[in-house]
Design an enzyme around this catalytic site. Structure first.
Site, PDB file in Angstrom:
ATOM      1  N   GLY A  83       0.826  -1.209   0.000  1.00 19.51           N
ATOM      2  CA  GLY A  83       0.000   0.000   0.000  1.00 19.51           C
ATOM      3  C   GLY A  83       0.855   1.250   0.000  1.00 19.51           C
ATOM      4  O   GLY A  83       1.972   1.253   0.525  1.00 19.51           O
ATOM      5  N   ARG A  91       4.608   8.674  -7.231  1.00 21.00           N
ATOM      6  CA  ARG A  91       5.909   9.306  -6.978  1.00 21.00           C
ATOM      7  C   ARG A  91       7.030   8.283  -6.909  1.00 21.00           C
ATOM      8  O   ARG A  91       8.099   8.558  -6.366  1.00 21.00           O
ATOM      9  CB  ARG A  91       5.859  10.119  -5.677  1.00 21.00           C
ATOM     10  CG  ARG A  91       4.796  11.213  -5.686  1.00 21.00           C
ATOM     11  CD  ARG A  91       4.872  12.093  -4.463  1.00 21.00           C
ATOM     12  NE  ARG A  91       3.751  13.032  -4.403  1.00 21.00           N
ATOM     13  CZ  ARG A  91       3.640  13.996  -3.492  1.00 21.00           C
ATOM     14  NH1 ARG A  91       4.579  14.138  -2.557  1.00 21.00           N
ATOM     15  NH2 ARG A  91       2.605  14.805  -3.495  1.00 21.00           N
ATOM     16  N   GLY A  92       6.769   7.071  -7.396  1.00 21.67           N
ATOM     17  CA  GLY A  92       7.805   6.052  -7.450  1.00 21.67           C
ATOM     18  C   GLY A  92       7.927   5.197  -6.210  1.00 21.67           C
ATOM     19  O   GLY A  92       8.822   4.348  -6.142  1.00 21.67           O
ATOM     20  N   LEU A  94       5.797   2.843  -4.964  1.00 23.68           N
ATOM     21  CA  LEU A  94       5.480   1.444  -5.237  1.00 23.68           C
ATOM     22  C   LEU A  94       6.582   0.785  -6.056  1.00 23.68           C
ATOM     23  O   LEU A  94       6.996  -0.348  -5.764  1.00 23.68           O
ATOM     24  CB  LEU A  94       4.148   1.335  -5.976  1.00 23.68           C
ATOM     25  CG  LEU A  94       3.724  -0.081  -6.369  1.00 23.68           C
ATOM     26  CD1 LEU A  94       3.564  -0.958  -5.141  1.00 23.68           C
ATOM     27  CD2 LEU A  94       2.432  -0.067  -7.180  1.00 23.68           C
ATOM     28  N   GLY A  95       7.084   1.467  -7.071  1.00 20.53           N
ATOM     29  CA  GLY A  95       8.150   0.903  -7.886  1.00 20.53           C
ATOM     30  C   GLY A  95       9.386   0.575  -7.079  1.00 20.53           C
ATOM     31  O   GLY A  95      10.019  -0.472  -7.283  1.00 20.53           O
ATOM     32  N   SER A 118      -5.529  -6.258  -5.333  1.00 25.80           N
ATOM     33  CA  SER A 118      -6.701  -5.430  -5.081  1.00 25.80           C
ATOM     34  C   SER A 118      -7.057  -4.636  -6.333  1.00 25.80           C
ATOM     35  O   SER A 118      -8.221  -4.334  -6.589  1.00 25.80           O
ATOM     36  CB  SER A 118      -6.446  -4.482  -3.907  1.00 25.80           C
ATOM     37  OG  SER A 118      -5.284  -3.701  -4.135  1.00 25.80           O
ATOM     38  N   TYR A 123      -0.008  -4.677 -11.470  1.00 25.16           N
ATOM     39  CA  TYR A 123       1.190  -5.493 -11.273  1.00 25.16           C
ATOM     40  C   TYR A 123       1.793  -6.084 -12.545  1.00 25.16           C
ATOM     41  O   TYR A 123       2.874  -6.650 -12.502  1.00 25.16           O
ATOM     42  CB  TYR A 123       0.880  -6.595 -10.256  1.00 25.16           C
ATOM     43  CG  TYR A 123       0.654  -6.020  -8.880  1.00 25.16           C
ATOM     44  CD1 TYR A 123       1.727  -5.656  -8.086  1.00 25.16           C
ATOM     45  CD2 TYR A 123      -0.635  -5.795  -8.399  1.00 25.16           C
ATOM     46  CE1 TYR A 123       1.536  -5.094  -6.829  1.00 25.16           C
ATOM     47  CE2 TYR A 123      -0.843  -5.235  -7.148  1.00 25.16           C
ATOM     48  CZ  TYR A 123       0.242  -4.888  -6.368  1.00 25.16           C
ATOM     49  OH  TYR A 123       0.059  -4.327  -5.135  1.00 25.16           O
ATOM     50  N   PHE A 411      -4.021 -14.264   1.379  1.00 25.96           N
ATOM     51  CA  PHE A 411      -2.863 -14.032   2.249  1.00 25.96           C
ATOM     52  C   PHE A 411      -2.535 -12.549   2.278  1.00 25.96           C
ATOM     53  O   PHE A 411      -3.007 -11.793   1.455  1.00 25.96           O
ATOM     54  CB  PHE A 411      -1.650 -14.859   1.806  1.00 25.96           C
ATOM     55  CG  PHE A 411      -1.325 -14.744   0.341  1.00 25.96           C
ATOM     56  CD1 PHE A 411      -0.522 -13.713  -0.120  1.00 25.96           C
ATOM     57  CD2 PHE A 411      -1.832 -15.654  -0.573  1.00 25.96           C
ATOM     58  CE1 PHE A 411      -0.200 -13.602  -1.466  1.00 25.96           C
ATOM     59  CE2 PHE A 411      -1.513 -15.563  -1.914  1.00 25.96           C
ATOM     60  CZ  PHE A 411      -0.705 -14.534  -2.364  1.00 25.96           C
TER      61      PHE A 411
END
Length: 411
Positions: A83, A91-92, A94-95, A118, A123, A411
């Site tokens: 999250g 803004r990068g 997650l990457g 989600s 992905y 999970f």
């Protein structure tokens, strides 16, 4: 921005989890669920992105062993708790979390990473491919009958306390794992997910109930956990049976459990979610249409160590194929690979300079990996390209499985 990514410290868990609740809409997890998630979290596999004392990003992995075609249990990173705070999206963050996590998975020697999304649009750019679906059913038991196999009447059913029957039910689950690609072998503590029963999460339904199916010798051959949601209208009772899980080791136990769920007093509908798309129930019901089957995406698979992953599973037929793989996010997988599988399913995957037969990305390999989505269907969508005639059909047959892959729990 002055951001720091670091491995989670145990003392930071509450702040980290509070951030995750906010990222998913701000609804608090019930205390029972929160306690269990804290116990299951592997701190050395949990990452947080921090701005001062504020957590603005998170990702974690659980150490699973995933069943693959052929029945092997492959070390797998089960990705969860991903999250990003609403103030820090695009803004990068997650990457950077995905980059660090996949590097860590590779260093740990796990060939695979998997997740349930989600938002499934996210992905693919990190190399995850949709590899399995799940099915939900809403069955009108006033119009749908069951045609049960021989031996069903010999199965003995008894109601059992979900907690007290947990060990026996787990033995049934363990006996099924290697039969179905995509199923995780349950790690210690994960069995609690199935019986945690917060009153506030029941939605007007009963507490969790359990019925077990026994053979003549008393051995448990199957079980179902369910709830009953009473309702009434001008015509009388209109209750619903909500099936949480049903696992059984043989056809007779499977049919006996479904027959029981269909016949609970004052109920006229059975709803079941997260079932395999080739559930035997589809062949027991008299009217599939009035059972309202519906599918949705389930497990997304990412090959982290491509040759190790392809050698870990078996194949339905002999194959000798050279694949040109694109993998910009994990470039160690890029290039040309020769996959040779013998008739017994034993496989070898090595780098080669030979001309490619097929061209695809690691995402398509992830989709086909568990045997439920064919390379031929991906080719029809333009996502696999055949460079030497005849090799697509050969490879597609080899990758395809006998049963649909299925993830029985989240999970």
């Amino acid at each position: 921005m002055d951001l720091e990514m670091r491995v989670l410290q145990q003392a930071e868990w509450d702040v980290w989890f509070d951030h995750l609740e906010l990222a998913f809409g701000g609804v608090a997890e019930p205390p029972e669920g929160r306690t269990l998630f804290r116990a299951l979290t592997e701190p050395d596999r949990a990452l947080g992105v921090w701005q001062g004392e504020t957590c603005v990003g998170s990702a974690a992995a659980f150490s699973f062993r995933l069943s693959v075609p052929g029945g092997a249990l492959v070390p797998t990173a089960a990705v969860s708790f991903v999250g990003v705070a609403p103030t820090h999206r695009r803004r990068g963050v997650l990457g950077s979390l995905m980059r660090r996590q996949l590097d860590d998975v590779r260093a740990a020697g796990e060939p695979l990473a998997v997740l349930t999304a989600s938002d499934p649009a996210i992905y693919g750019r990190f190399g995850y491919g949709l590899a399995s679906y799940s099915m939900s059913l809403e069955i009108d038991t006033t119009r749908v009958r069951l045609e049960v196999p021989p031996g069903t009447d010999e199965v003995r059913l008894r109601l059992a306390d979900p907690e007290e029957s947990l060990a026996a039910c787990e033995r049934v689950y363990a006996g099924l794992v290697t039969r179905r690609p995509g199923a995780p072998a349950r790690q210690p503590g994960w069995e609690r997910m199935a019986v945690t029963d917060p009153p506030g999460e029941r939605g007007g339904a009963s507490p969790l109930m359990c019925v077990v199916a026994e053979r003549a010798d008393g051995e448990v051959a199957g079980y179902a956990r369910y709830r009953v949601k009473p309702d009434w209208n001008a015509s009388g009772s209109d209750g619903t049976v909500l099936v949480e899980v049903l696992d059984a080791l043989d056809p007779a136990a499977t049919a006996a459990l479904w027959r029981y769920l269909f016949s609970i007093d004052l109920t006229w509908t059975v709803r079941a979610a997260k079932r395999p798309v080739d559930d035997p129930l589809l062949h027991l019901v008299s009217d599939v249409r009035r059972s309202k089957p519906a599918t949705r995406d389930s497990l997304h698979v990412r090959l982290v160590d491509l040759p190790a992953a392809l050698e870990a599973r078996s194949y339905g037929s002999a194959v000798d194929v050279v694949v040109e793989v694109e993998d910009a996010f994990c470039p160690w997988n890029e290039g040309r690979w020769r996959l040779v599988a013998d008739a017994d399913g034993t496989a070898r995957c090595t780098r080669t300079a030979d001309p490619a037969d097929l061209e695809l990305s690691v995402r398509e390999l992830g989709s086909a990996y568990l045997g439920g989505i064919t390379l031929a269907s991906l080719a029809a969508a333009g996502r696999v390209r055949e460079l030497r005639p005849g090799t697509l059909a050969q490879a597609s047959r080899a990758f395809a499985g006998d049963v649909a892959p299925w993830l029985p729990h989240g999970f």
